[in-house]
Scaffold this motif. Structure first.
Motif, PDB file in Angstrom:
ATOM      1  N   LEU A 281     -41.677 -15.452 -31.498  1.00  0.00           N
ATOM      2  CA  LEU A 281     -43.077 -15.843 -31.570  1.00  0.00           C
ATOM      3  C   LEU A 281     -43.869 -15.246 -30.410  1.00  0.00           C
ATOM      4  N   LEU A 282     -43.358 -15.406 -29.210  1.00  0.00           N
ATOM      5  CA  LEU A 282     -44.046 -14.881 -28.034  1.00  0.00           C
ATOM      6  C   LEU A 282     -44.014 -13.356 -28.020  1.00  0.00           C
TER       7      LEU A 282
ATOM      8  N   SER B 238     -38.210 -15.056 -27.180  1.00  0.00           N
ATOM      9  CA  SER B 238     -38.797 -15.768 -28.311  1.00  0.00           C
ATOM     10  C   SER B 238     -39.513 -14.798 -29.250  1.00  0.00           C
TER      11      SER B 238
ATOM     12  N   ASP C  82     -44.005 -11.250 -30.545  1.00  0.00           N
ATOM     13  CA  ASP C  82     -44.998 -10.713 -31.478  1.00  0.00           C
ATOM     14  C   ASP C  82     -46.399 -10.793 -30.886  1.00  0.00           C
ATOM     15  N   TYR C  83     -46.693 -11.905 -30.246  1.00  0.00           N
ATOM     16  CA  TYR C  83     -48.008 -12.076 -29.617  1.00  0.00           C
ATOM     17  C   TYR C  83     -48.221 -11.039 -28.518  1.00  0.00           C
TER      18      TYR C  83
ATOM     19  N   GLU D 165     -44.190 -22.659 -28.211  1.00  0.00           N
ATOM     20  CA  GLU D 165     -44.839 -22.948 -29.480  1.00  0.00           C
ATOM     21  C   GLU D 165     -46.170 -22.206 -29.540  1.00  0.00           C
ATOM     22  N   LYS D 166     -46.812 -22.240 -30.686  1.00  0.00           N
ATOM     23  CA  LYS D 166     -47.997 -21.405 -30.882  1.00  0.00           C
ATOM     24  C   LYS D 166     -49.079 -21.680 -29.847  1.00  0.00           C
ATOM     25  N   HIS D 167     -49.285 -22.944 -29.484  1.00  0.00           N
ATOM     26  CA  HIS D 167     -50.369 -23.244 -28.554  1.00  0.00           C
ATOM     27  C   HIS D 167     -50.086 -22.702 -27.150  1.00  0.00           C
ATOM     28  N   HIS D 168     -48.800 -22.481 -26.841  1.00  0.00           N
ATOM     29  CA  HIS D 168     -48.463 -21.913 -25.531  1.00  0.00           C
ATOM     30  C   HIS D 168     -48.881 -20.445 -25.407  1.00  0.00           C
ATOM     31  N   LEU D 169     -49.052 -19.779 -26.544  1.00  0.00           N
ATOM     32  CA  LEU D 169     -49.389 -18.358 -26.506  1.00  0.00           C
ATOM     33  C   LEU D 169     -50.720 -18.110 -25.806  1.00  0.00           C
ATOM     34  N   TYR D 170     -51.590 -19.079 -25.860  1.00  0.00           N
ATOM     35  CA  TYR D 170     -52.948 -18.882 -25.349  1.00  0.00           C
ATOM     36  C   TYR D 170     -53.132 -19.481 -23.956  1.00  0.00           C
TER      37      TYR D 170
END
Length: 306
Positions: free
Chosen positions: A118-119, A116, A121-122, A89-94
């Motif tokens: 999401l991951l 993923s 793209d990050y 999830e988004k908070h895991h990216l950081y």
């Protein structure tokens, strides 16, 4: 040149160190048309890890991680970081530690496996110097082979298309250098629960690191009771060295992967089966066991810490 992506740069460190040293001293032991091009894995306790559960034990410093990665790179071997947890999830990216692993591997020659969106793209935005590899997990989620998208350095095919020449012969020859095949895997052919199992392991990776909770990743498939190379060789998706030479290389397929993370015996065996000439197998295993014994192993099992 036949290129192999082999498992676990942490647990397999001594195996690969011996491989590099032995190949320099005794090149006649190895097939001269085959090399270890990359070693995949991650450092323990990374929230982004997927495809298996890797929690507990040491959490390494940036200095240690960087030194190990640079050592592999000095051998001409790329590190392929696993960042395939589909439940990110988004908070895991950081996550500080997961980003530290990527920073340590950001030498300009290493790779990262993604699943993923999401991951991915990050990572592409923050770490553009990596080569991006499409995970085999992407195939399992849709039950279709991955598309050979130009934005990926390489894509790992689902095992169902291994040895399926009706399908593989339709891939344009100019794209075949971007295809990777998983040669060995203990899961049964066309296992109906494989996607579920990977999701369970992804959940366990996140939950254990969050609060220490865990639950069994049970599998009642009878075939999994015999996880040996002899069992794997009975699977339709199994690819041995003879098939690579006879069927794959003439068609322009040259990238292959071997399973076996966390198990030093599997790592040593996998390397031997594809890179070492059969008449030297016994010498290889004797060398590896002697070296492991001096570092706290009994046979293939680690019984003490360094």
């Amino acid at each position: 040149m036949i290129k192999f992506n082999l498992p676990d740069f942490i647990e397999g460190y001594l195996v690969y160190k011996n491989y590099v040293e032995l190949r320099k001293r005794y090149p006649e032991v190895f097939w001269d048309d085959t090399v270890v091009s990359s070693v995949y894995g991650t450092f323990p306790n990374s929230v982004w890890n997927g495809g298996s559960i890797y929690v507990g034990g040491a959490t390494y410093t940036y200095k240690y991680m960087r030194s190990k990665i640079e050592e592999y790179n000095s051998w001409g071997i790329a590190i392929r970081i696993i960042a395939t947890n589909p439940l990110i999830e988004k908070h895991h990216l950081y996550d500080t530690y997961a980003n530290c692993i990527m920073d340590a591997a950001n030498t300009g020659v290493n790779e990262v496996v993604v699943n993923s969106p999401l991951l991915e793209d990050y990572l592409r935005d923050k770490y553009p110097n990596f080569k991006y590899v499409k995970s085999i997990l992407s195939s399992y989620s849709t039950n279709t082979p991955v598309n050979l998208d130009d934005k990926y350095y390489m894509s790992c095919m689902m095992r169902a298309v291994n040895n399926n020449w009706e399908y593989l012969d339709k891939i344009p020859p100019e794209q075949r250098h971007k295809v990777e095949f998983l040669c060995t895997d203990p899961c049964p052919d066309n296992c109906p629960r494989i996607a579920t199992h990977y999701l369970q392991m992804a959940e366990q990776q996140l939950n254990f690191l969050k609060d220490g909770s865990d639950k069994p990743n049970d599998c009642n498939m009878a075939q999994l009771k015999n996880l040996s190379i002899h069992y794997m060789r009975t699977l339709d998706c199994y690819i041995d060295r003879d098939k690579i030479i006879k069927d794959y290389v003439p068609r322009g397929y040259c990238n292959f992967k071997v399973s076996g993370r966390f198990n030093v015996g599997s790592i040593a065996t996998g390397l031997a089966n594809y890179l070492i000439k059969p008449e030297y197998f016994d010498d290889w295993y004797e060398l590896i066991i002697v070296n492991l014994s001096s570092r706290g192993y009994s046979g293939w099992v680690r019984v003490s810490e360094d």
